[in-house]
Design a protein around this motif. Sequence first.
Motif, PDB file in Angstrom:
ATOM      1  N   THR A 137      56.389 -12.833  44.531  1.00  0.00           N
ATOM      2  CA  THR A 137      55.995 -13.901  45.439  1.00  0.00           C
ATOM      3  C   THR A 137      55.710 -15.203  44.712  1.00  0.00           C
ATOM      4  OG1 THR A 137      54.970 -12.269  46.879  1.00  0.00           O
ATOM      5  CG2 THR A 137      54.290 -14.536  47.185  1.00  0.00           C
ATOM      6  N   THR A 138      56.185 -16.298  45.312  1.00  0.00           N
ATOM      7  CA  THR A 138      55.719 -17.620  44.918  1.00  0.00           C
ATOM      8  C   THR A 138      55.002 -18.184  46.132  1.00  0.00           C
ATOM      9  OG1 THR A 138      57.850 -18.583  45.523  1.00  0.00           O
ATOM     10  CG2 THR A 138      57.499 -18.142  43.199  1.00  0.00           C
ATOM     11  N   ASN A 174      51.111 -22.101  40.964  1.00  0.00           N
ATOM     12  CA  ASN A 174      51.735 -20.788  41.100  1.00  0.00           C
ATOM     13  C   ASN A 174      51.545 -19.972  39.838  1.00  0.00           C
ATOM     14  OD1 ASN A 174      53.666 -19.749  43.405  1.00  0.00           O
ATOM     15  ND2 ASN A 174      53.565 -21.985  43.539  1.00  0.00           N
ATOM     16  N   GLY A 196      58.388 -23.351  47.176  1.00  0.00           N
ATOM     17  CA  GLY A 196      58.141 -22.453  48.292  1.00  0.00           C
ATOM     18  C   GLY A 196      57.974 -23.226  49.590  1.00  0.00           C
ATOM     19  N   SER A 201      63.295 -25.052  46.526  1.00  0.00           N
ATOM     20  CA  SER A 201      63.630 -23.631  46.494  1.00  0.00           C
ATOM     21  C   SER A 201      64.055 -23.256  45.081  1.00  0.00           C
ATOM     22  CB  SER A 201      64.766 -23.320  47.465  1.00  0.00           C
ATOM     23  OG  SER A 201      64.344 -23.519  48.790  1.00  0.00           O
ATOM     24  N   LEU A 202      63.511 -22.179  44.580  1.00  0.00           N
ATOM     25  CA  LEU A 202      63.879 -21.673  43.259  1.00  0.00           C
ATOM     26  C   LEU A 202      64.864 -20.529  43.414  1.00  0.00           C
ATOM     27  CD1 LEU A 202      60.378 -21.526  41.504  1.00  0.00           C
ATOM     28  CD2 LEU A 202      62.053 -23.378  41.458  1.00  0.00           C
ATOM     29  N   ARG A 254      62.157 -17.736  40.126  1.00  0.00           N
ATOM     30  CA  ARG A 254      60.924 -17.154  40.699  1.00  0.00           C
ATOM     31  C   ARG A 254      60.392 -16.050  39.801  1.00  0.00           C
ATOM     32  NH1 ARG A 254      63.824 -17.352  45.560  1.00  0.00           N
ATOM     33  NH2 ARG A 254      64.051 -15.094  45.540  1.00  0.00           N
TER      34      ARG A 254
END
Length: 84
Positions: A16-17, A25, A63, A68-69, A74
């Motif tokens: 999870t991020t 994070n 996130g 967006s990674l 992530r």
Amino acid sequence: HESLRAQVAAVFLDDTTFTDTVANNIGCGSPEYTLPQIIEAAKLAHAHQFIERLPYGYETLIGGPGVSLTPGQRFRVALARALL
């Protein structure tokens, strides 16, 4: 057993991020971690280079409505969190 538990962390590929900055994070938003400590953990996780290329570096929002990674990115953020 207690000392072993303090030295073990699990990191999963789809970890999870949170909708927050990259720094938060990695540091889980905890004030006990300084930016130099967060950067060192990112370097150990081989995440520093791609983080530096993000629009605002460690202050880039990821996130949710943020950047967006990729799954690999992530994973590296989660690995840096575990190393920290």
